[in-house]
Design a protein around this motif. Structure first.
Motif, PDB file in Angstrom:
ATOM      1  N   LEU A  71       0.894  -1.004  -0.098  1.00  0.00           N
ATOM      2  CA  LEU A  71       0.030  -0.146  -0.175  1.00  0.00           C
ATOM      3  C   LEU A  71       0.848   1.330   0.106  1.00  0.00           C
ATOM      4  N   LEU A  72       2.196   1.222   0.754  1.00  0.00           N
ATOM      5  CA  LEU A  72       2.701   2.560   0.811  1.00  0.00           C
ATOM      6  C   LEU A  72       3.648   2.868  -0.331  1.00  0.00           C
ATOM      7  N   ASN A  73       4.062   1.805  -0.776  1.00  0.00           N
ATOM      8  CA  ASN A  73       5.062   1.860  -1.830  1.00  0.00           C
ATOM      9  C   ASN A  73       4.220   2.317  -3.218  1.00  0.00           C
ATOM     10  N   GLY A  74       3.035   1.466  -3.189  1.00  0.00           N
ATOM     11  CA  GLY A  74       2.258   1.809  -4.154  1.00  0.00           C
ATOM     12  C   GLY A  74       1.701   3.128  -4.398  1.00  0.00           C
ATOM     13  N   GLY A  75       1.288   3.642  -3.114  1.00  0.00           N
ATOM     14  CA  GLY A  75       0.837   4.973  -3.114  1.00  0.00           C
ATOM     15  C   GLY A  75       1.844   6.107  -3.545  1.00  0.00           C
ATOM     16  N   ALA A  76       3.242   5.851  -3.066  1.00  0.00           N
ATOM     17  CA  ALA A  76       4.244   6.717  -3.332  1.00  0.00           C
ATOM     18  C   ALA A  76       4.513   6.592  -4.894  1.00  0.00           C
ATOM     19  N   ILE A  77       4.658   5.370  -5.568  1.00  0.00           N
ATOM     20  CA  ILE A  77       4.986   5.385  -6.669  1.00  0.00           C
ATOM     21  C   ILE A  77       3.705   6.063  -7.641  1.00  0.00           C
ATOM     22  N   GLY A  78       2.476   5.688  -7.495  1.00  0.00           N
ATOM     23  CA  GLY A  78       1.571   6.403  -8.038  1.00  0.00           C
ATOM     24  C   GLY A  78       1.571   7.884  -7.917  1.00  0.00           C
TER      25      GLY A  78
END
Length: 348
Positions: free
Chosen positions: A318-325
């Motif tokens: 969730l955290l990395n996905g949010g950061a990348i997005g």
């Protein structure tokens, strides 16, 4: 969600923000001091080596817990905490003067590891580590790092579950590998640890065989009922080992890596993205870095909602996905071509 859970969520969001803003504030100082750890920050192999190091360190820690070498792990983490704290303080004062507060952090962790001491050390470690890795990982290596670690985190929590075993071993060490989120002003991590030891029978006389057999049968039934991530299981993000309703818990725990890893991309974007800097005092931040922060915090809010339900969850997807997005959206809005935002321009 209970009212004090709202306060807990606000507290963890505040800790993440301090790590993120701290890393951004440190980036110019780290660049000026030539703290970059690699010669070529655009080499994706840097990410592979870092992931291998994480997997190896995880294996060593699990082996240490198995062979009762917990004390060695604690000393190692305290030493790393002092080292990273020195980097942070050296950005503010001379390197020699920075040694004084860095040593104070180590002494505090060794002598009085209360939750606010652990969180303070964790924030210093997180900002320092994210800043150092952010200036050492170009855009492509940072994106690869976040994507690979998100997959690894999911596999280690939901698949092999060895991250749950690691979390269980770490919790009793009172070290800044996890951030402690108290849900009341009266909460004491040290008192909670003492109560857990007393409940576990530390220092008590051995029970009779009949009592032991009865307890073993009850534990077996409890473990069977809790399989598959039910309440009371140790989790990477959540409240390891506590039973009862969510509103009965006194604290949440979230891995420090969950704050550090997405912040690496934020610091990398601030360092290597061609987007123009925003007019933010004391911070060299651009739109890709800013929206990467927003995306991380959005993922954090979703994660905390799951954590409050009392089940262990992998945080990095969730955290990395949010950061990348958020980073990619910010790059496109800032007018950075996608191929440059992905760090692929040099390969064509």
């Amino acid at each position: 969600m209970f009212p004090r859970e709202y306060r807990g969520v606000a507290f963890v969001v505040g800790l993440f923000l301090v790590v993120q803003v701290g890393a951004l504030a440190l980036v110019p100082e780290f660049v000026a001091s030539d703290y970059q750890a690699v010669e070529n920050p655009d080499n994706p192999a840097n990410s592979v080596l870092y992931v291998v190091a994480i997997v190896a360190m995880t294996g060593l820690m699990l082996a240490a817990f198995r062979y009762d070498l917990d004390g060695a792990i604690r000393l190692l983490i305290v030493g790393v905490s002092a080292w990273l704290s020195w980097y942070v303080f050296s950005a503010l004062v001379s390197p020699l003067a920075a040694a004084v507060p860095a040593v104070a952090v180590a002494v505090g962790l060794l002598l009085y590891p209360e939750w606010y001491v652990i969180d303070t050390a964790g924030v210093l470690m997180g900002a320092g580590a994210a800043g150092l890795f952010g200036i050492s990982f170009g855009l492509l290596p940072a994106l690869v790092l976040l994507a690979v670690l998100a997959v690894y985190d999911a596999i280690s929590v939901y698949g092999t579950e060895h991250m749950l075993s690691l979390a269980e071993g770490i919790m009793d060490l009172n070290i800044p590998v996890v951030l402690v989120i108290p849900l009341s002003l009266s909460y004491s991590l040290l008192d909670a640890g003492a109560a857990s030891e007393e409940a576990a029978g530390v220092g008590e006389e051995p029970e009779s065989d009949a009592e032991t057999d009865a307890d073993a049968e009850a534990d077996s039934q409890s473990a069977s009922a809790g399989e598959g991530g039910e309440d009371g299981d140790p989790g990477e993000d959540g409240d390891p080992g506590e039973d009862g309703e969510p509103g009965d818990r006194d604290a949440f725990f979230i891995g420090l890596g969950d704050a550090v890893i997405p912040t690496v991309l934020i610091a990398s974007a601030a360092t290597f993205s061609p987007a123009a800097d925003l007019a933010v005092p004391l911070l060299g931040v651009n739109l890709p870095a800013l929206l990467a922060m927003v995306g991380t915090l959005a993922g954090l809010l979703v994660l905390m909602r799951w954590v409050i339900q009392g089940r262990p969850h992998a945080g990095l997807p969730l955290l990395n996905g949010g950061a990348i997005g958020g980073y990619l959206i910010g790059s496109l809005v800032a007018g950075v071509p996608l191929i440059e935002a992905l760090g692929l321009a040099g390969f064509f």
